[in-house]
Design a protein around this motif. Structure first.
Motif, PDB file in Angstrom:
ATOM      1  N   ILE A  76      33.492  48.614  33.753  1.00 12.49           N
ATOM      2  CA  ILE A  76      33.610  47.705  32.620  1.00 12.49           C
ATOM      3  C   ILE A  76      34.812  48.073  31.759  1.00 12.49           C
ATOM      4  CG2 ILE A  76      32.425  46.808  30.566  1.00 12.49           C
ATOM      5  CD1 ILE A  76      30.870  46.260  33.140  1.00 12.49           C
ATOM      6  N   SER A  77      35.564  47.051  31.361  1.00 11.01           N
ATOM      7  CA  SER A  77      36.612  47.217  30.356  1.00 11.01           C
ATOM      8  C   SER A  77      37.015  45.834  29.887  1.00 11.01           C
ATOM      9  CB  SER A  77      37.830  47.942  30.916  1.00 11.01           C
ATOM     10  OG  SER A  77      38.817  48.057  29.908  1.00 11.01           O
ATOM     11  N   ARG A  78      37.275  45.711  28.608  1.00 13.02           N
ATOM     12  CA  ARG A  78      37.744  44.424  28.091  1.00 13.02           C
ATOM     13  C   ARG A  78      39.249  44.298  28.221  1.00 13.02           C
ATOM     14  NH1 ARG A  78      35.790  43.119  22.496  1.00 13.02           N
ATOM     15  NH2 ARG A  78      36.493  41.069  23.132  1.00 13.02           N
ATOM     16  N   LYS A  79      39.925  45.367  28.636  1.00  5.69           N
ATOM     17  CA  LYS A  79      41.383  45.346  28.749  1.00  5.69           C
ATOM     18  C   LYS A  79      41.797  45.416  30.212  1.00  5.69           C
ATOM     19  CE  LYS A  79      45.602  47.615  27.301  1.00  5.69           C
ATOM     20  NZ  LYS A  79      46.222  46.991  28.436  1.00  5.69           N
ATOM     21  N   GLY A  80      42.747  44.604  30.580  1.00  8.32           N
ATOM     22  CA  GLY A  80      43.294  44.653  31.929  1.00  8.32           C
ATOM     23  C   GLY A  80      44.181  45.876  32.111  1.00  8.32           C
ATOM     24  N   GLY A  81      44.337  46.307  33.340  1.00  2.00           N
ATOM     25  CA  GLY A  81      45.219  47.430  33.630  1.00  2.00           C
ATOM     26  C   GLY A  81      44.660  48.780  33.243  1.00  2.00           C
ATOM     27  N   SER A  82      43.365  48.856  32.993  1.00  2.00           N
ATOM     28  CA  SER A  82      42.773  50.120  32.548  1.00  2.00           C
ATOM     29  C   SER A  82      42.339  51.018  33.702  1.00  2.00           C
ATOM     30  CB  SER A  82      41.582  49.844  31.622  1.00  2.00           C
ATOM     31  OG  SER A  82      40.606  49.099  32.318  1.00  2.00           O
ATOM     32  N   GLY A  83      42.280  50.478  34.916  1.00  2.00           N
ATOM     33  CA  GLY A  83      41.922  51.283  36.074  1.00  2.00           C
ATOM     34  C   GLY A  83      40.565  50.964  36.687  1.00  2.00           C
ATOM     35  N   LYS A  84      39.958  49.848  36.292  1.00  2.00           N
ATOM     36  CA  LYS A  84      38.637  49.487  36.834  1.00  2.00           C
ATOM     37  C   LYS A  84      38.660  49.353  38.350  1.00  2.00           C
ATOM     38  CE  LYS A  84      38.265  45.672  34.617  1.00  2.00           C
ATOM     39  NZ  LYS A  84      39.580  45.697  34.006  1.00  2.00           N
ATOM     40  N   THR A  85      39.600  48.595  38.863  1.00  2.00           N
ATOM     41  CA  THR A  85      39.657  48.365  40.309  1.00  2.00           C
ATOM     42  C   THR A  85      39.950  49.658  41.052  1.00  2.00           C
ATOM     43  OG1 THR A  85      40.340  46.076  39.986  1.00  2.00           O
ATOM     44  CG2 THR A  85      40.813  47.068  42.135  1.00  2.00           C
ATOM     45  N   THR A  86      40.848  50.457  40.541  1.00  2.00           N
ATOM     46  CA  THR A  86      41.167  51.735  41.180  1.00  2.00           C
ATOM     47  C   THR A  86      39.917  52.600  41.281  1.00  2.00           C
ATOM     48  OG1 THR A  86      43.440  51.652  40.367  1.00  2.00           O
ATOM     49  CG2 THR A  86      42.595  53.814  41.011  1.00  2.00           C
ATOM     50  N   LEU A  87      39.164  52.703  40.195  1.00  2.00           N
ATOM     51  CA  LEU A  87      37.926  53.490  40.212  1.00  2.00           C
ATOM     52  C   LEU A  87      36.879  52.871  41.145  1.00  2.00           C
ATOM     53  CD1 LEU A  87      37.571  54.466  36.470  1.00  2.00           C
ATOM     54  CD2 LEU A  87      37.896  56.019  38.392  1.00  2.00           C
TER      55      LEU A  87
END
Length: 114
Positions: free
Chosen positions: A7-18
């Motif tokens: 979860i993150s409200r900001k793009g580019g934070s690393g959600k997909t990588t994790l």
């Protein structure tokens, strides 16, 4: 079956990588798993589809359809479902949070984030 939502409200934070790394790690540990890519950019799909050989199962979905995806995963005897969410779409995020056994909030602190 366990479900983890990134979860993150900001793009580019690393959600997909994790999400992808958690899925690959679980796959290497011989777990049956599913990556539910609920991000409109479909980055997890982009990373996982071209892999050679066996790998984590992946499905493109939306926040509204996550419950149906989770029910099907239970029927398919999946051990772990990892949900990659879209940034900022609060309705989609809320669906993932409600379904998850664990929600990982991904943040990237900066000087002005305080």
């Amino acid at each position: 079956m366990r479900t983890i939502a990134l979860i993150s409200r900001k793009g580019g934070s690393g959600k997909t990588t994790l999400a992808v790394h958690l899925a690959l790690s679980a796959h290497l540990g011989c777990r049956r798993l599913l990556v539910a890519d609920a991000d409109t950019q479909l980055s997890a799909d982009e990373v996982l589809k071209p892999r050679c050989g066996e790998g984590p199962a992946e499905v493109q979905t939306t926040g509204r359809d996550l419950c149906a995806v989770q029910r099907q995963a239970v029927r398919d005897h999946v051990d772990l479902m990892v949900i990659d969410t879209a940034a900022g779409l609060e309705e989609s995020l809320s669906h993932a949070i409600v379904l998850a056994d664990l929600s990982l909030l991904v943040v990237r602190p900066r000087v002005l984030s305080v």
